[in-house]
Enzyme design. Sequence first.
Site, PDB file in Angstrom:
ATOM      1  N   SER A 508      -0.165   2.915 -13.752  1.00  0.00           N
ATOM      2  CA  SER A 508       1.051   3.519 -13.299  1.00  0.00           C
ATOM      3  C   SER A 508       2.146   3.278 -14.300  1.00  0.00           C
ATOM      4  O   SER A 508       3.238   3.584 -14.309  1.00  0.00           O
ATOM      5  CB  SER A 508       1.390   2.899 -11.776  1.00  0.00           C
ATOM      6  OG  SER A 508       1.545   1.580 -11.983  1.00  0.00           O
ATOM      7  N   LYS A 551       8.130  -0.046  -5.408  1.00  0.00           N
ATOM      8  CA  LYS A 551       8.579   0.042  -6.897  1.00  0.00           C
ATOM      9  C   LYS A 551       9.957   0.317  -7.012  1.00  0.00           C
ATOM     10  O   LYS A 551      10.885  -0.124  -7.570  1.00  0.00           O
ATOM     11  CB  LYS A 551       7.774   0.691  -7.533  1.00  0.00           C
ATOM     12  CG  LYS A 551       6.230   0.295  -8.190  1.00  0.00           C
ATOM     13  CD  LYS A 551       5.470   1.477  -8.574  1.00  0.00           C
ATOM     14  CE  LYS A 551       4.214   0.812  -8.874  1.00  0.00           C
ATOM     15  NZ  LYS A 551       3.310   1.928  -9.454  1.00  0.00           N
TER      16      LYS A 551
END
Length: 651
Positions: A508, A551
């Site tokens: 990611s 996130k």
Amino acid sequence: MQPLSPAELAPAFSLPELTTLKDADPLPFSALQQRADSAFATLSGLNAVNPILLMNGFSGLDVEELVQDLVKHHANHADLFDLCYAENLHHPQKPIWLRLKAGTGIEFCELVGQLLELSSRHLEAEHIVERILKKQGQDEKVADYLSALAQHVAAGGGFSHPVLINLMVHRHDERIPIVHARQFTPEQLFGAVHFQTEQGSVFSHHHLLEPGLIHQANGGYLIVPIEELLMQPYLWFRLKNALATRQIEWSRPQEMAAFYFQPEPPPLDVHLVLVGDRLAVAELHMLDRELDTLAFLRADIIPEWDAEADLPSYLGYLAHLRQKHQLRDMDVAAVTRLCRYGSRITEHQQRLSLVESHLVAMMQLADVIAARENSELINERHLMLAQQEQDQRLNFLVEQSDLGVRDGQFLLQTHGREIGQINGLSVIQIAGHPYDFGEPVRLTATVHLGDGDVADIERKADLAGHIHAKAMMIIHGYLANLFGAEHPSPLSANLVFEQSYHEIDGDSAALAGLCALLSALAREPIYQHFAITGAVDQFGNVLPVGGVNEKIEGFYRLCRLQGLTGEQGVLIPASNRLQLNLSDDVTQAVTEGRFHIYPVARVEDAIALLMGCEAGKVDDPHTLFGRIRERLDELNGHTVESSFWQRLLRR
């Protein structure tokens, strides 16, 4: 590029006309499990002895309720019987079993007692024998035993125990037995042979036999968690042998193994239901390669529901949970909030969690708050308070992370511009902690003369996993494809996750690392009020990642600590839109224009936002890619013109 609107940051549910949750018709979990329902329909029709059904489940599942509902709906397996043990008149150390009609065990014991009394007084007892046999459907084994008993008594034979019959399993009604085996020992599963010691002698008899779970389930269903079998692997092979031989061998202590006492193994007629998650099933398959053959009937228990296809059924499931756990009713706003919570668990705006433990936990916490306020209904505020209180009880680690930012121990920027520096996003997962949380991380890239290699510091320090290593190789492939097709790159690079002291894995951060490298190669600064997450392929497409909500919330928390400026925001993969289900704080900040979320589909989209310039083409010196190619050509000793003539002459 336009940021996402507040309406796109969380799911929207159009509830049918309800006043409260009580208005929805309760639906059990089994009603939402079409695959399991189909499996039980097939199981009930199988022409097989001791069949096995393997169900792929998940934690937080009420397996017993599911099986009970499906058995009630489908099962025609009703060969129920009572089981008793009687003294073997020829070999007292080998007691025998007698299979009786279901529910007749107590009467059978009483009639045998009458038979013994009459036989001992040499009175006519034939009518009692006939009565017993009529009750037992003229069972041959029962008839033989009664005949032998009458002869034994008439001959003046004695008994090792004053009570002749030990009724071990008695069916009080016609309900099919469903037994859930939990944390069992061999004796608890297969039954135990107990012993007594008297004057130094060890002995046993049929009244010292204790039935196990498998005896209680005989004629019905036995549910066994696969995890229990993995902890005691030999029990699986013993259970498999019992299913194959159709009889149950008795367990006895190892220290008594040499003592001769061998009860006759009773018959076995059971439907075995194995339940476990996919990892447990895989481990059991590694233990026994025959599992696929034995458990050919399998089904998935699904942990989530399609809200777009059938929301009313899900509301019925919530109504069932409320009724099952005797909780307060909920108003429509609270139901909507609970659906949003269920959607957050699945990380998909159109999917809703069916995990009972998670949903009931939130409902119970809200019920406590409603009771505290003497409210008859659970409303939306009660659910919000329940979440806030639960988060507050579990956010110590998050506060410690924030403290490092406040004290200046973590060097993170949310304003200004820097070359080769970017804010990445990570998700912290801690063993034993129920919540994951987002935490920004600073990535830096530097370039120097070399052979074109991208050195991943984390990998060289053995602080990165295989997926992360693959992501770094993809970055190298993208750069080589874009800039190294004509000449090898004379620049090498170092890429590092600053102030990261634990192992990282995943892809990611690939987009963040790539953008940092492009910034360093082009000497173009990156806006630090942005953070970014996303994977990439070798052609520059941005790919989806997990944990996108955590996130975003992690970077928002950082920006709030350092002061919101109205410019800050997060870049996410465009394909992650359906995973968005953000907290009220983030949604409110986006609504007020103090925070922004941008979807990007390609690397070029990210460059335009992060650096404020066009990525362009490699043959255009006025674009970012063009400037990088020009720099590489200069270091290689090739001007743009000479490179052009060389490419032309190759044609």
